[in-house]
Write a protein that holds these residues in place. Structure first.
Motif, PDB file in Angstrom:
ATOM      1  N   ALA A 135       9.834 -16.753   6.727  1.00  0.00           N
ATOM      2  CA  ALA A 135       9.252 -15.641   7.032  1.00  0.00           C
ATOM      3  C   ALA A 135       8.834 -15.568   8.561  1.00  0.00           C
ATOM      4  CB  ALA A 135       8.094 -15.247   6.310  1.00  0.00           C
ATOM      5  N   VAL A 136       8.250 -16.686   8.975  1.00  0.00           N
ATOM      6  CA  VAL A 136       7.559 -16.871  10.291  1.00  0.00           C
ATOM      7  C   VAL A 136       8.660 -17.001  11.502  1.00  0.00           C
ATOM      8  CG1 VAL A 136       5.756 -18.090   9.356  1.00  0.00           C
ATOM      9  CG2 VAL A 136       7.873 -19.315  10.122  1.00  0.00           C
ATOM     10  N   LEU A 137       9.789 -16.999  11.190  1.00  0.00           N
ATOM     11  CA  LEU A 137      10.749 -17.145  12.183  1.00  0.00           C
ATOM     12  C   LEU A 137      11.047 -15.663  13.016  1.00  0.00           C
ATOM     13  CD1 LEU A 137      13.514 -19.072  10.155  1.00  0.00           C
ATOM     14  CD2 LEU A 137      12.005 -19.953  11.704  1.00  0.00           C
ATOM     15  N   SER A 138      10.481 -14.619  12.276  1.00  0.00           N
ATOM     16  CA  SER A 138      10.612 -13.411  12.773  1.00  0.00           C
ATOM     17  C   SER A 138       9.362 -13.142  13.631  1.00  0.00           C
ATOM     18  CB  SER A 138      10.984 -12.105  11.872  1.00  0.00           C
ATOM     19  OG  SER A 138      10.660 -10.905  12.566  1.00  0.00           O
ATOM     20  N   SER A 139       9.345 -12.573  15.144  1.00  0.00           N
ATOM     21  CA  SER A 139       8.298 -12.344  15.711  1.00  0.00           C
ATOM     22  C   SER A 139       7.604 -11.060  15.107  1.00  0.00           C
ATOM     23  CB  SER A 139       8.773 -12.248  17.341  1.00  0.00           C
ATOM     24  OG  SER A 139       9.392 -11.208  17.497  1.00  0.00           O
ATOM     25  N   VAL A 140       8.438 -10.183  14.466  1.00  0.00           N
ATOM     26  CA  VAL A 140       7.910  -8.836  14.013  1.00  0.00           C
ATOM     27  C   VAL A 140       7.162  -9.205  12.826  1.00  0.00           C
ATOM     28  CG1 VAL A 140       8.644  -6.920  12.867  1.00  0.00           C
ATOM     29  CG2 VAL A 140       9.685  -7.648  14.775  1.00  0.00           C
ATOM     30  N   ASN A 141       7.549 -10.445  11.935  1.00  0.00           N
ATOM     31  CA  ASN A 141       6.740 -10.830  10.783  1.00  0.00           C
ATOM     32  C   ASN A 141       5.505 -11.288  11.260  1.00  0.00           C
ATOM     33  OD1 ASN A 141       8.883  -9.914   9.337  1.00  0.00           O
ATOM     34  ND2 ASN A 141       9.576 -12.000   8.552  1.00  0.00           N
ATOM     35  N   ARG A 142       5.406 -12.257  12.345  1.00  0.00           N
ATOM     36  CA  ARG A 142       4.222 -12.959  12.699  1.00  0.00           C
ATOM     37  C   ARG A 142       3.277 -11.946  13.144  1.00  0.00           C
ATOM     38  NH1 ARG A 142       8.360 -15.979  15.213  1.00  0.00           N
ATOM     39  NH2 ARG A 142       7.882 -15.404  17.231  1.00  0.00           N
ATOM     40  N   GLU A 143       3.629 -11.099  14.074  1.00  0.00           N
ATOM     41  CA  GLU A 143       2.798  -9.912  14.467  1.00  0.00           C
ATOM     42  C   GLU A 143       2.219  -9.066  13.202  1.00  0.00           C
ATOM     43  OE1 GLU A 143       3.528  -5.788  16.766  1.00  0.00           O
ATOM     44  OE2 GLU A 143       4.231  -7.635  17.651  1.00  0.00           O
ATOM     45  N   VAL A 156      -2.940 -14.345   3.710  1.00  0.00           N
ATOM     46  CA  VAL A 156      -1.319 -14.684   4.113  1.00  0.00           C
ATOM     47  C   VAL A 156      -1.077 -15.999   4.174  1.00  0.00           C
ATOM     48  CG1 VAL A 156       0.742 -14.130   5.242  1.00  0.00           C
ATOM     49  CG2 VAL A 156      -1.293 -12.583   5.109  1.00  0.00           C
ATOM     50  N   LEU A 157      -0.298 -16.669   3.211  1.00  0.00           N
ATOM     51  CA  LEU A 157      -0.073 -18.107   3.244  1.00  0.00           C
ATOM     52  C   LEU A 157       1.429 -18.245   3.807  1.00  0.00           C
ATOM     53  CD1 LEU A 157      -1.127 -19.264  -0.344  1.00  0.00           C
ATOM     54  CD2 LEU A 157      -2.559 -19.170   1.819  1.00  0.00           C
ATOM     55  N   ILE A 158       1.369 -19.158   4.594  1.00  0.00           N
ATOM     56  CA  ILE A 158       2.574 -19.369   5.386  1.00  0.00           C
ATOM     57  C   ILE A 158       2.923 -21.045   5.226  1.00  0.00           C
ATOM     58  CG2 ILE A 158       2.786 -17.375   7.044  1.00  0.00           C
ATOM     59  CD1 ILE A 158       2.131 -19.400   9.332  1.00  0.00           C
ATOM     60  N   GLY A 159       4.033 -21.367   5.581  1.00  0.00           N
ATOM     61  CA  GLY A 159       4.597 -22.746   5.347  1.00  0.00           C
ATOM     62  C   GLY A 159       5.686 -23.021   4.882  1.00  0.00           C
ATOM     63  N   PHE A 160       6.264 -24.370   5.296  1.00  0.00           N
ATOM     64  CA  PHE A 160       7.737 -24.669   4.518  1.00  0.00           C
ATOM     65  C   PHE A 160       7.484 -24.751   3.296  1.00  0.00           C
ATOM     66  CE2 PHE A 160      10.920 -27.794   4.253  1.00  0.00           C
ATOM     67  CZ  PHE A 160      11.951 -27.334   5.355  1.00  0.00           C
ATOM     68  N   MET A 161       8.965 -24.428   2.629  1.00  0.00           N
ATOM     69  CA  MET A 161       9.256 -24.467   1.235  1.00  0.00           C
ATOM     70  C   MET A 161       8.495 -26.062   0.688  1.00  0.00           C
ATOM     71  SD  MET A 161      13.341 -25.273   1.289  1.00  0.00           S
ATOM     72  CE  MET A 161      13.673 -24.584   2.700  1.00  0.00           C
ATOM     73  N   ASN A 171     -14.748 -16.799   8.836  1.00  0.00           N
ATOM     74  CA  ASN A 171     -14.080 -16.075   9.866  1.00  0.00           C
ATOM     75  C   ASN A 171     -13.978 -14.466   9.832  1.00  0.00           C
ATOM     76  OD1 ASN A 171     -13.147 -18.111  11.771  1.00  0.00           O
ATOM     77  ND2 ASN A 171     -12.671 -19.207  10.081  1.00  0.00           N
ATOM     78  N   GLY A 172     -14.722 -14.052   8.576  1.00  0.00           N
ATOM     79  CA  GLY A 172     -14.832 -12.662   8.460  1.00  0.00           C
ATOM     80  C   GLY A 172     -13.470 -11.976   8.050  1.00  0.00           C
ATOM     81  N   GLN A 173     -12.541 -13.016   7.826  1.00  0.00           N
ATOM     82  CA  GLN A 173     -11.150 -12.413   7.341  1.00  0.00           C
ATOM     83  C   GLN A 173     -10.683 -11.313   8.286  1.00  0.00           C
ATOM     84  OE1 GLN A 173     -10.467 -11.620   3.377  1.00  0.00           O
ATOM     85  NE2 GLN A 173     -11.648 -13.344   2.570  1.00  0.00           N
ATOM     86  N   HIS A 174     -10.600 -11.542   9.637  1.00  0.00           N
ATOM     87  CA  HIS A 174      -9.966 -10.814  10.725  1.00  0.00           C
ATOM     88  C   HIS A 174      -9.545 -11.570  11.604  1.00  0.00           C
ATOM     89  CE1 HIS A 174     -13.023 -11.461  13.496  1.00  0.00           C
ATOM     90  NE2 HIS A 174     -13.979 -11.016  12.660  1.00  0.00           N
ATOM     91  N   SER A 175      -8.500 -11.094  12.167  1.00  0.00           N
ATOM     92  CA  SER A 175      -7.547 -11.958  13.134  1.00  0.00           C
ATOM     93  C   SER A 175      -8.211 -11.671  14.366  1.00  0.00           C
ATOM     94  CB  SER A 175      -6.146 -11.583  13.141  1.00  0.00           C
ATOM     95  OG  SER A 175      -5.855 -10.197  13.618  1.00  0.00           O
ATOM     96  N   ASN A 176      -7.774 -12.823  15.314  1.00  0.00           N
ATOM     97  CA  ASN A 176      -8.455 -12.426  16.791  1.00  0.00           C
ATOM     98  C   ASN A 176      -7.560 -11.830  17.636  1.00  0.00           C
ATOM     99  OD1 ASN A 176     -10.726 -14.003  15.702  1.00  0.00           O
ATOM    100  ND2 ASN A 176      -9.809 -16.068  16.018  1.00  0.00           N
ATOM    101  N   SER A 177      -6.351 -11.446  16.944  1.00  0.00           N
ATOM    102  CA  SER A 177      -5.356 -10.859  18.172  1.00  0.00           C
ATOM    103  C   SER A 177      -5.811  -9.479  18.485  1.00  0.00           C
ATOM    104  CB  SER A 177      -4.287 -10.850  17.561  1.00  0.00           C
ATOM    105  OG  SER A 177      -4.005  -9.924  16.158  1.00  0.00           O
ATOM    106  N   PHE A 225       0.973 -20.308  15.022  1.00  0.00           N
ATOM    107  CA  PHE A 225       0.186 -19.014  15.166  1.00  0.00           C
ATOM    108  C   PHE A 225      -1.082 -18.717  14.122  1.00  0.00           C
ATOM    109  CE2 PHE A 225       3.165 -17.549  12.228  1.00  0.00           C
ATOM    110  CZ  PHE A 225       2.694 -16.733  11.563  1.00  0.00           C
ATOM    111  N   ALA A 226      -1.143 -19.457  13.048  1.00  0.00           N
ATOM    112  CA  ALA A 226      -2.135 -19.280  11.869  1.00  0.00           C
ATOM    113  C   ALA A 226      -3.171 -19.630  12.504  1.00  0.00           C
ATOM    114  CB  ALA A 226      -1.504 -20.406  10.901  1.00  0.00           C
ATOM    115  N   HIS A 227      -4.328 -18.860  11.786  1.00  0.00           N
ATOM    116  CA  HIS A 227      -5.792 -19.022  11.862  1.00  0.00           C
ATOM    117  C   HIS A 227      -6.491 -20.472  11.272  1.00  0.00           C
ATOM    118  CE1 HIS A 227      -5.127 -14.482  11.543  1.00  0.00           C
ATOM    119  NE2 HIS A 227      -5.839 -14.778  12.667  1.00  0.00           N
ATOM    120  N   LEU A 228      -5.628 -20.816  10.284  1.00  0.00           N
ATOM    121  CA  LEU A 228      -6.171 -22.245   9.774  1.00  0.00           C
ATOM    122  C   LEU A 228      -4.934 -22.813   9.218  1.00  0.00           C
ATOM    123  CD1 LEU A 228      -8.270 -23.941   8.193  1.00  0.00           C
ATOM    124  CD2 LEU A 228      -8.111 -22.410   6.277  1.00  0.00           C
ATOM    125  N   THR A 229      -4.804 -24.076   9.388  1.00  0.00           N
ATOM    126  CA  THR A 229      -3.608 -24.952   9.082  1.00  0.00           C
ATOM    127  C   THR A 229      -4.330 -26.317   8.023  1.00  0.00           C
ATOM    128  OG1 THR A 229      -2.423 -24.815  11.018  1.00  0.00           O
ATOM    129  CG2 THR A 229      -1.924 -26.634   9.438  1.00  0.00           C
TER     130      THR A 229
END
Length: 180
Positions: A88-96, A11-16, A174-180, A148-152
């Protein structure tokens, strides 16, 4: 990418203007999977352009449509490289959702590079008015939104291939899994 490990989305996140859409396509080719742009998914699901959704229904309605589209895309069985909209990152639901179902990579860029990339794009409803002032204000408002990203990765001085290689290497390590 071993066969015994569950396939997860990248999942790629970031500013426009940081390169999410461009990088997602090239990364998907590199990983041998499909790319999905959440904004395009919203347009398809809502049968309305994003700028029109903002104008006719407001940002709150757009954000609700964004969460629904993100949830649907993240529910796909096949591995995807997913480019999200900048907010998309503004919502805690989306981040989760992103953390639970993907390896999250934040793309950043110097503000002046962002301005150069987005200033001629009429399809950016949050930039109506003074582009430079809006970019700096939104960057300030969102300065910790991508933490919150795994990598920046700072894309300012990198080629698309350099970005793709860094993401692919980190995801494999990183085995493509989250640490959460």
């Amino acid at each position: 990418m071993s066969d015994d490990q569950p396939l997860q989305h990248v999942v790629l996140i970031g500013f426009m203007g940081t390169g999410k859409s461009t990088v997602s396509k090239r990364l998907a080719e590199h990983l041998g999977c499909a790319a999905c742009d959440v904004d395009a998914e919203i347009v398809k699901r809502e049968r309305e352009e994003i700028a029109s959704i903002f104008a006719s229904r407001g940002e709150e309605a757009f954000r609700a449509a964004e969460t629904a589209a993100l949830d649907a895309v993240l529910g796909a069985q096949d591995k995807l490289v997913i480019a999200t909209g900048g907010g998309a990152v503004l919502s805690s639901v989306n981040r989760e959702l992103m953390l639970r179902k993907g390896y999250v990579v934040a793309l950043t860029a110097h503000p002046e590079r962002v301005i150069a990339r987005v200033s001629q794009d009429p399809d950016r409803p949050l930039l109506q008015g003074g582009v430079r002032e809006r970019v700096y204000k939104l960057l300030e408002d969102r300065k910790h939104a991508y933490d919150f990203a795994h990598l920046t990765i700072d894309t300012t001085d990198l080629t698309v291939d350099e970005i793709v290689n860094r993401i692919a290497e980190a995801a494999a390590r990183n085995g493509q899994h989250s640490n959460s």
